[in-house]
Every structure is written in C-alpha cells, then in structure tokens.
Design a protein around this motif. Structure first.
Motif, PDB file in Angstrom:
ATOM      1  N   GLU A  66       0.786  -1.151  -0.092  1.00 57.15           N
ATOM      2  CA  GLU A  66      -0.073  -0.025   0.034  1.00 57.15           C
ATOM      3  C   GLU A  66       0.977   1.382   0.106  1.00 57.15           C
ATOM      4  OE1 GLU A  66      -2.990  -0.384  -0.673  1.00 57.15           O
ATOM      5  OE2 GLU A  66      -3.662  -2.153  -0.085  1.00 57.15           O
ATOM      6  N   ARG A  67       2.151   1.148  -0.198  1.00 53.19           N
ATOM      7  CA  ARG A  67       2.983   2.400  -0.366  1.00 53.19           C
ATOM      8  C   ARG A  67       4.038   2.077  -1.647  1.00 53.19           C
ATOM      9  NH1 ARG A  67       7.938   1.859   2.486  1.00 53.19           N
ATOM     10  NH2 ARG A  67       8.110  -0.174   3.424  1.00 53.19           N
ATOM     11  N   SER A  68       4.541   3.271  -1.836  1.00 50.11           N
ATOM     12  CA  SER A  68       5.606   3.003  -2.995  1.00 50.11           C
ATOM     13  C   SER A  68       6.622   2.277  -2.876  1.00 50.11           C
ATOM     14  CB  SER A  68       6.044   4.539  -3.295  1.00 50.11           C
ATOM     15  OG  SER A  68       7.119   5.196  -2.349  1.00 50.11           O
ATOM     16  N   GLU A 124       6.325   8.437   1.901  1.00 56.24           N
ATOM     17  CA  GLU A 124       5.052   9.117   2.092  1.00 56.24           C
ATOM     18  C   GLU A 124       4.916   9.851   3.402  1.00 56.24           C
ATOM     19  OE1 GLU A 124       4.049   5.792  -0.808  1.00 56.24           O
ATOM     20  OE2 GLU A 124       5.607   6.336   0.886  1.00 56.24           O
ATOM     21  N   ASP A 125       5.880   9.307   4.520  1.00 54.60           N
ATOM     22  CA  ASP A 125       5.606   9.778   5.671  1.00 54.60           C
ATOM     23  C   ASP A 125       6.084  11.224   6.051  1.00 54.60           C
ATOM     24  OD1 ASP A 125       4.693   7.303   6.664  1.00 54.60           O
ATOM     25  OD2 ASP A 125       6.507   7.067   8.377  1.00 54.60           O
ATOM     26  N   HIS A 126       6.882  11.689   4.935  1.00 60.11           N
ATOM     27  CA  HIS A 126       7.289  13.061   4.952  1.00 60.11           C
ATOM     28  C   HIS A 126       6.222  13.906   4.690  1.00 60.11           C
ATOM     29  CE1 HIS A 126      11.303  10.578   4.454  1.00 60.11           C
ATOM     30  NE2 HIS A 126      11.944  11.847   4.878  1.00 60.11           N
ATOM     31  N   PHE A 127       5.502  13.510   3.762  1.00 64.75           N
ATOM     32  CA  PHE A 127       4.452  14.337   3.104  1.00 64.75           C
ATOM     33  C   PHE A 127       3.290  14.275   4.267  1.00 64.75           C
ATOM     34  CE2 PHE A 127       7.388  13.532   0.027  1.00 64.75           C
ATOM     35  CZ  PHE A 127       7.849  14.556  -0.321  1.00 64.75           C
ATOM     36  N   TYR A 128       2.982  13.308   4.958  1.00 63.72           N
ATOM     37  CA  TYR A 128       1.975  13.005   5.919  1.00 63.72           C
ATOM     38  C   TYR A 128       2.073  13.987   6.908  1.00 63.72           C
ATOM     39  CZ  TYR A 128      -0.824  10.536   9.397  1.00 63.72           C
ATOM     40  OH  TYR A 128      -1.814  10.244  10.424  1.00 63.72           O
TER      41      TYR A 128
END
Length: 230
Positions: free
Chosen positions: A189-191, A201-205
């Motif tokens: 479910e992630r890149s 994705e955590d950086h943009f979360y």
C-alpha cells in the motif's frame, strides 16, 4: 517494552511544553489558538488513521504499546496527533519570535507549485496504493487551498522553514518508530521508496498534518486580533 510508544510521545512534548513559558516566545499565551487547531486537525487525521488501520495499510506492534485502543487504534497513536503537532507548532512559534521573516516572500508559491506537481505525479504512479494515493491527494488539496483559495492569512515561508527544522526530530522519532518497528507498514500500500527505514510518504504525511494545524492556528490568531481578543 510496552511503554515505548507512550514514552516517545511524552519525550516529543516534554521540552516544548516546559519551554512554552519562555518570556520571548511565551507559547502558553497562544494555547487558545494552538489547541483548537490541534483538536480539529486531530479529528481529521484520526478518521484517516482509523480507516488505514481497518484497511491494514499499517498496524502497530503489540510489543511496544500499552494495550488500550479505539477500534484498533492504540491510545498512543491518538496521542501522536497532540504531541507531535504541539512540538512542531512550538518550533514554528520559536522561529517566528527569534527570527521573524521581514523580506517579501518570493519562494513559497513556486515551492508549493513544485510540491503540487509532485503530488500529481505520485497520484498518477501510485493510484493503486492506498497510502500513496490518499497521502498525496490530501496534501495537494491542502496546498491548493492555502495557496490559491485562502485570502486571510499568508504564512507559507515561515511554514516551510519550520517544516525543515521539524525534520530533525522527525528523523529521530520516526526513524525509531519504523526501525523498531513500532509501526508496521503494508508494503503493498505504499511506493516502496524509503529514507533509511522511513517510508517516503511519511514526510508528506507530516507536511499535511503540520500545514493544516498551522493554517488553523494562524486563522484563529488573526480572528482574535480582529476582534481585539488576541
């Protein structure tokens, strides 16, 4: 250790809370703006978190949490939406107090446009992955709203500066949460891109979480100033 995630939450907020009484920043006087912003944003992200927990986008290692949970969401994860935004908003307020931005902001809008372009690219290539899709779609909407539909407060230069500084504790805290691991991510479910053990994705979360908090914080501050209650 069952108290690991709880202790991480307390460590995140301890020094910002104690230093909130610093005479120059005096963040305690801004609690009336900060806590409503944290509460509203926290509710939005709690719904997101509950959904992702139900969809098994991520889960939590029972070895590192105390046990109490709401619909599968540990109490420590709910505290995360209080402690981390508070700490980062404190960083934002400190930078504003000690190093106010006096020059005209010429860079935040181009940077936001680049980030929105990244969001579109990540949505296009990662539309089949829940975390990638929702994360970058949400950030795109918030960025677009703040830059193009919001006419009440301008703060993005200060936001980007605070976000960059916040990345230092982010790498320490999230690095441990993902390395232990306290939080377990479903790789489907992630890149798959990572910085160390931290999903890209955590950086943009984090960016979405802080941007929504700081936008509301600034709106509440401006509203109070307009009514003479700041």
């Amino acid at each position: 250790m069952k108290f690991t995630y709880l202790l991480i939450n307390l460590a995140c907020v301890f020094f910002p809370l104690v230093l909130s009484f610093d005479k120059k920043v005096h963040f305690v006087s801004k609690w009336k703006f900060a806590f409503p912003a944290i509460g509203i944003t926290g509710l939005v992200f709690l719904v997101w978190d509950l959904l992702f927990t139900r969809l098994q986008v991520w889960s939590f290692n029972p070895e590192y949490i105390t046990g109490p949970a709401l619909m599968g969401l540990p109490v420590e994860e709910m505290l995360f939406f209080l402690t981390v935004p508070y700490a980062c908003m404190f960083i934002y307020a400190c930078l504003d107090a000690y190093f106010p931005i006096t020059k005209k902001d010429r860079f935040s809008l181009p940077l936001s446009n680049l980030l929105m372009g990244l969001c579109i690219a990540m949505i296009f290539f990662g539309y089949s992955r829940w975390y990638t899709l929702i994360n970058f779609a949400f950030l795109f909407v918030v960025l677009f709203f703040v830059e193009y539909l919001n006419h009440s407060v301008r703060f993005m230069a200060a936001f980007y500066r605070a976000f960059l500084v916040s990345l230092v504790p982010f790498y320490i805290v999230n690095g441990y949460l993902t390395a232990a691991p306290v939080v377990l991510y479903n790789p489907a479910e992630r890149s798959g891109m990572e910085v160390g053990t931290i999903p890209f994705e955590d950086h943009f979360y984090l960016m979405s979480l802080l941007l929504m908090n700081i936008y509301l914080y600034e709106v509440f501050k401006k509203r109070a100033a307009r009514h003479g209650t700041a």
